[in-house]
Design a protein around this motif. Sequence first.
Motif, mmCIF file in Angstrom:
data_model
loop_
_atom_site.group_PDB
_atom_site.id
_atom_site.type_symbol
_atom_site.label_atom_id
_atom_site.label_comp_id
_atom_site.label_asym_id
_atom_site.label_seq_id
_atom_site.Cartn_x
_atom_site.Cartn_y
_atom_site.Cartn_z
ATOM 1 N N GLU A 151 0.822 -1.206 0.000
ATOM 2 C CA GLU A 151 0.000 0.000 0.000
ATOM 3 C C GLU A 151 0.858 1.258 0.000
ATOM 4 O O GLU A 151 0.523 2.261 -0.641
ATOM 5 C CB GLU A 151 -0.952 0.002 1.205
ATOM 6 N N ARG A 154 2.074 1.594 -3.557
ATOM 7 C CA ARG A 154 0.947 1.899 -4.456
ATOM 8 C C ARG A 154 0.516 3.358 -4.334
ATOM 9 O O ARG A 154 0.177 4.003 -5.323
ATOM 10 C CB ARG A 154 -0.233 0.978 -4.141
ATOM 11 N N LYS A 155 0.526 3.893 -3.135
ATOM 12 C CA LYS A 155 0.058 5.251 -2.898
ATOM 13 C C LYS A 155 1.146 6.310 -3.117
ATOM 14 O O LYS A 155 0.860 7.502 -3.071
ATOM 15 C CB LYS A 155 -0.479 5.368 -1.466
ATOM 16 N N ASN A 182 -1.015 3.101 -11.848
ATOM 17 C CA ASN A 182 -1.637 2.080 -10.992
ATOM 18 C C ASN A 182 -2.533 1.137 -11.793
ATOM 19 O O ASN A 182 -3.629 0.769 -11.360
ATOM 20 C CB ASN A 182 -2.438 2.723 -9.856
#
Length: 336
Positions: A151, A154-155, A182
Amino acid sequence: SSRGIIDAVRNALAGAGKSNVTNASNNPSNPSKPSEGNKPSTDNTTPAVNPETGEPTYVDAALRKHYPGDKLKDGEYTGIGIGYLNPGGIKTYVTIKNGEISSLRVGIGDDEYRDDMGGFRSKAEKVLPFLQGKEGRWNIAKMGLYREYFEAIRKSSDPKAKVKGLFGDKYVSMLNGLSGNNTESDLTLMSRTVKAYMSDRYEGKKMFDSVTGATVSASGISAATKEASNKSAHDFKMNSDVKEISIIEPKVKTIEVNKGDVVDFSELKIKLVKKDGSIKEVGWKDFAANGLSISDEDGNAIENGNDLKAYGDKKVIKARVVHKESLSYDNFRILV
């Protein structure tokens, strides 16, 4: 202690020219980031697992914080975790026996498995055997740390820089071909990179390889299992007679509020299932007397009559009814 002996052996190996792998640095802005001198060992030695306790020989602060290590009470518990789809949710049914996870299964219906279906589900469920027995809770910790890193990458606005900061230069090239949007392909590259790091640093390659193609969904199953074990640990201390709760009214699990008005929870009714199999329906006016309260997804209390100004222009507020003593809950939405 045995951990102290292990640390001493590591230090000796480091002095002999091997990579020294110790606890992760306590960096408040990035608590799970290993320090520069704590990159994975490059001597290709696979960390062992203590057959008596299931604990890996190598455990650092980053991994330990995901470990649900409290004493567990025998019984049956449920948990919900987020897999690939968010919002979504995967429900697990967990049996605790002799203080360990002895068996578990994933919910069946669409309301219990709201995630990628078909082949993805069957791949994700291959994680189930790894979450049981003496090693089960340590594998839950590994899945939790995998998801934390995934995460974070991804962020990130710069995934390659994030990987370098977290894992070091060795793993940056694994993101070659990243589009930066993404896409599904991007998410696959990110997941593979995290799995490679986790397999190098911790004992876990067999588990991660088993769920290839559905690792994020598998991490949701693991998170649900961790939630169930947390309920068991809480029950060990509190000895609650409540097994689970569910919202029965409104059936759509939605409360509507006109902008500027206060919220009204009077139509809420829950079903409270006790461990002896008995069922009790509880209306809003009896929530407090039965240990029930309402909070948002971050755990902040929402009282009846709240003007919801704290949520700004949010159109959807994720909320839940919580039974404090058992930690059981059910989710609903407040639509503004």
